[in-house]
Design a protein around this motif. Structure first.
Motif, PDB file in Angstrom:
ATOM      1  N   GLY A  94       5.298  16.192   1.709  1.00 24.99           N
ATOM      2  CA  GLY A  94       6.459  15.138   2.112  1.00 24.99           C
ATOM      3  C   GLY A  94       6.734  14.973   3.502  1.00 24.99           C
ATOM      4  N   VAL A  95       6.448  15.842   4.361  1.00 24.12           N
ATOM      5  CA  VAL A  95       6.466  15.391   5.725  1.00 24.12           C
ATOM      6  C   VAL A  95       5.334  14.783   6.244  1.00 24.12           C
ATOM      7  CG1 VAL A  95       6.491  16.553   8.348  1.00 24.12           C
ATOM      8  CG2 VAL A  95       7.604  17.748   6.353  1.00 24.12           C
ATOM      9  N   ALA A  96       4.157  14.995   5.707  1.00 20.29           N
ATOM     10  CA  ALA A  96       3.079  14.159   6.162  1.00 20.29           C
ATOM     11  C   ALA A  96       3.326  12.406   5.757  1.00 20.29           C
ATOM     12  CB  ALA A  96       1.784  14.459   5.552  1.00 20.29           C
ATOM     13  N   GLY A  97       3.856  12.322   4.571  1.00 15.88           N
ATOM     14  CA  GLY A  97       4.240  10.940   4.152  1.00 15.88           C
ATOM     15  C   GLY A  97       5.299  10.346   5.272  1.00 15.88           C
ATOM     16  N   ALA A  98       6.320  11.106   5.618  1.00 18.37           N
ATOM     17  CA  ALA A  98       7.341  10.568   6.147  1.00 18.37           C
ATOM     18  C   ALA A  98       7.017  10.175   7.485  1.00 18.37           C
ATOM     19  CB  ALA A  98       8.471  11.286   5.998  1.00 18.37           C
ATOM     20  N   VAL A  99       6.474  11.077   8.233  1.00 20.02           N
ATOM     21  CA  VAL A  99       6.013  10.847   9.352  1.00 20.02           C
ATOM     22  C   VAL A  99       5.043   9.719   9.728  1.00 20.02           C
ATOM     23  CG1 VAL A  99       4.449  11.894  11.506  1.00 20.02           C
ATOM     24  CG2 VAL A  99       6.010  13.333  10.244  1.00 20.02           C
ATOM     25  N   SER A 100       4.044   9.614   8.607  1.00 17.87           N
ATOM     26  CA  SER A 100       3.148   8.320   8.774  1.00 17.87           C
ATOM     27  C   SER A 100       3.996   7.033   8.649  1.00 17.87           C
ATOM     28  CB  SER A 100       2.003   8.580   7.611  1.00 17.87           C
ATOM     29  OG  SER A 100       1.226   7.250   7.351  1.00 17.87           O
ATOM     30  N   LYS A 101       4.801   7.150   7.543  1.00 15.17           N
ATOM     31  CA  LYS A 101       5.609   5.895   7.369  1.00 15.17           C
ATOM     32  C   LYS A 101       6.668   5.312   8.449  1.00 15.17           C
ATOM     33  CE  LYS A 101       5.405   3.657   4.219  1.00 15.17           C
ATOM     34  NZ  LYS A 101       4.531   2.724   3.886  1.00 15.17           N
ATOM     35  N   MET A 137       0.758  -1.245   0.141  1.00 16.86           N
ATOM     36  CA  MET A 137       0.016   0.082   0.295  1.00 16.86           C
ATOM     37  C   MET A 137       0.820   1.150  -0.074  1.00 16.86           C
ATOM     38  SD  MET A 137      -2.794  -1.069  -0.376  1.00 16.86           S
ATOM     39  CE  MET A 137      -2.802  -2.784  -0.657  1.00 16.86           C
ATOM     40  N   ASP A 138       2.254   1.115  -0.283  1.00 15.40           N
ATOM     41  CA  ASP A 138       3.059   2.276  -0.232  1.00 15.40           C
ATOM     42  C   ASP A 138       2.489   3.240  -1.225  1.00 15.40           C
ATOM     43  OD1 ASP A 138       4.411   1.290   1.987  1.00 15.40           O
ATOM     44  OD2 ASP A 138       5.887   0.292   0.725  1.00 15.40           O
ATOM     45  N   ALA A 139       2.092   2.638  -2.221  1.00 12.92           N
ATOM     46  CA  ALA A 139       1.724   3.520  -3.468  1.00 12.92           C
ATOM     47  C   ALA A 139       0.346   4.281  -3.035  1.00 12.92           C
ATOM     48  CB  ALA A 139       1.300   2.766  -4.790  1.00 12.92           C
ATOM     49  N   ARG A 140      -0.263   4.310  -2.056  1.00 12.07           N
ATOM     50  CA  ARG A 140      -1.355   4.893  -1.567  1.00 12.07           C
ATOM     51  C   ARG A 140      -1.202   5.939  -0.539  1.00 12.07           C
ATOM     52  NH1 ARG A 140      -3.822   1.231   0.878  1.00 12.07           N
ATOM     53  NH2 ARG A 140      -2.932   2.355   2.811  1.00 12.07           N
ATOM     54  N   VAL A 141      -0.340   5.534   0.521  1.00 17.02           N
ATOM     55  CA  VAL A 141      -0.417   6.399   1.754  1.00 17.02           C
ATOM     56  C   VAL A 141       0.133   7.793   1.625  1.00 17.02           C
ATOM     57  CG1 VAL A 141       0.751   6.483   3.952  1.00 17.02           C
ATOM     58  CG2 VAL A 141       0.160   4.405   3.059  1.00 17.02           C
ATOM     59  N   GLY A 142       1.109   8.035   0.701  1.00 17.36           N
ATOM     60  CA  GLY A 142       1.709   9.345   0.860  1.00 17.36           C
ATOM     61  C   GLY A 142       0.897  10.258  -0.234  1.00 17.36           C
ATOM     62  N   ALA A 143      -0.035   9.567  -1.208  1.00 17.51           N
ATOM     63  CA  ALA A 143      -0.553  10.355  -2.171  1.00 17.51           C
ATOM     64  C   ALA A 143      -1.965  10.898  -1.899  1.00 17.51           C
ATOM     65  CB  ALA A 143      -0.629   9.444  -3.363  1.00 17.51           C
ATOM     66  N   LEU A 144      -2.545  10.564  -0.714  1.00 13.38           N
ATOM     67  CA  LEU A 144      -4.038  11.235  -0.071  1.00 13.38           C
ATOM     68  C   LEU A 144      -3.956  12.450   0.089  1.00 13.38           C
ATOM     69  CD1 LEU A 144      -4.977   8.151   2.099  1.00 13.38           C
ATOM     70  CD2 LEU A 144      -5.546   8.653  -0.373  1.00 13.38           C
ATOM     71  N   ASN A 145      -4.778  13.325  -0.329  1.00 13.07           N
ATOM     72  CA  ASN A 145      -4.855  14.849  -0.283  1.00 13.07           C
ATOM     73  C   ASN A 145      -6.065  15.070   0.533  1.00 13.07           C
ATOM     74  OD1 ASN A 145      -4.677  17.632  -0.572  1.00 13.07           O
ATOM     75  ND2 ASN A 145      -4.714  17.494  -2.871  1.00 13.07           N
ATOM     76  N   ALA A 146      -5.599  15.901   1.441  1.00  7.08           N
ATOM     77  CA  ALA A 146      -6.864  16.398   2.638  1.00  7.08           C
ATOM     78  C   ALA A 146      -7.014  17.744   1.930  1.00  7.08           C
ATOM     79  CB  ALA A 146      -6.342  16.427   3.932  1.00  7.08           C
TER      80      ALA A 146
END
Length: 346
Positions: A55-62, A1-10
């Motif tokens: 970028g920061v949102a994806g890095a923190v989440s992972k 699911m790595d292709a999804r996590v960082g690409a979600l836009n709020a």
């Protein structure tokens, strides 16, 4: 699911209002006006703030969910080089205990550095690309009426989200492949770090080796991101229209988690195939799946059954809720910080 996590836009919590059915015109004018007011209240930030926030949102989440992500990968590749009949039933607790005993607690974050190196550009590109694609698509005849027609609004989100995910995945794919190979290593260390892995893969398998599994990635990331965007923005819009006093951060957390579960359930088999194809020929091992994407699906079903396509789905479910939630929560908070909009708690 790595292709999804960082690409979600709020980003812009738009969404369709009540409809009479199908692609009919929205008739509840008051609700539509409330939706437009909510859109205007969304934080407006510049290009570099979008890139940095994503970028920061994806890095923190992972980083927060790295242990569950590694368990998912290890379960996904089980049966690839061993007799499936001898495999025991996957157990998160048993596998986690093995990692601690044999590799140490820090091994849960094996490959996390390359994950962050991949996630920062991936998230930045996908968040920013989604905003740009939405603007571009609004000039397309039919989609320019997305504020008035439900079908046009949904199509705009699906296309924007899918194109953003495909763009980000294509640009950053070699880092994703390296991350998978580092995380899949257990006791035998073949790739020492990011640079050594990139060099070794190019030496042993050629430059094309850095793009193994790209086909399944592009095939999955489009619907994956599209489902996530669509479900998230629809839920968020519906929630804010009916409970506008609720904390926006908590709304983003809840809606983001639900959207992650929905997209994971639909696209997990493609993610499993992607992981296995990424490991083809790794560490000098013989190729297992060498007949193409769809033949790989058939080979897995034949040897492991339909359940084999969902090997590792349990830790993925445990991971996706906090992972997606943290992405949206961090992204919303950073957007508000950069735009100067006070939070609900102030």
């Amino acid at each position: 699911m790595d292709a999804r996590v960082g690409a979600l836009n709020a980003g812009h919590g738009g969404g369709a209002a009540a409809v009479d059915g199908g692609p009919s015109r929205i008739t509840q004018q008051q609700e539509h006006e409330q939706q437009q007011q909510a859109l205007q209240q969304q934080p407006q930030i510049g290009t570099w703030q979008h890139l940095l926030s994503g970028g920061v949102a994806g890095a923190v989440s992972k980083t927060c969910t790295a242990p569950l992500a590694r368990l998912t990968i290890l379960f996904q590749v089980q049966g690839m080089h061993s007799d499936v009949a001898t495999l025991s039933r996957p157990s998160m607790w048993r596998e986690a205990s093995r990692i601690v005993c044999e590799e140490g607690f820090r091994a849960f974050w094996k490959g996390n550095l390359v994950t962050i190196a991949h996630r920062l550009p991936y998230s930045s590109i996908s968040f920013y690309a989604y905003e740009r694609y939405k603007i571009l698509l609004q000039s397309v005849p039919g989609l320019d009426r997305h504020n008035d027609f439900v079908a046009a609004d949904i199509c705009l989100r699906l296309l924007g989200g899918g194109l953003a995910g495909i763009t980000a995945a294509s640009v950053t794919y070699p880092l994703d492949l390296v991350r998978t190979r580092l995380a899949a290593q257990t006791n035998v260390i073949y790739y020492r770090d990011i640079s050594h892995a990139l060099y070794t893969i190019c030496r042993d398998e050629g430059v094309k080796g850095l793009y193994k599994g790209l086909g399944s990635t592009l095939l999955g990331v489009g619907p994956n991101i599209a489902i996530s965007f669509s479900v998230y923005e629809k839920l968020r819009s519906h929630w804010q229209l009916r409970r506008p006093e609720d904390n926006t951060a908590l709304v983003g957390l809840g809606c983001g988690s639900i959207s992650g579960i929905a997209s994971s359930s639909v696209t997990f088999p493609l993610d499993l195939v992607r992981r296995r194809m990424q490991l083809e020929g790794a560490a000098g091992r013989a190729r297992v799946y060498n007949k193409g994407l769809f033949a790989t699906f058939g080979q897995i079903v034949e040897s492991e059954g339909l359940r084999g396509l969902y090997r590792g789905i349990l830790p993925e479910y445990f991971k996706v809720v906090p992972s997606i939630g943290i992405v949206f929560l961090t992204y919303e908070s950073l957007k508000r910080f950069f735009s100067g909009v006070p939070s609900d708690s102030e």
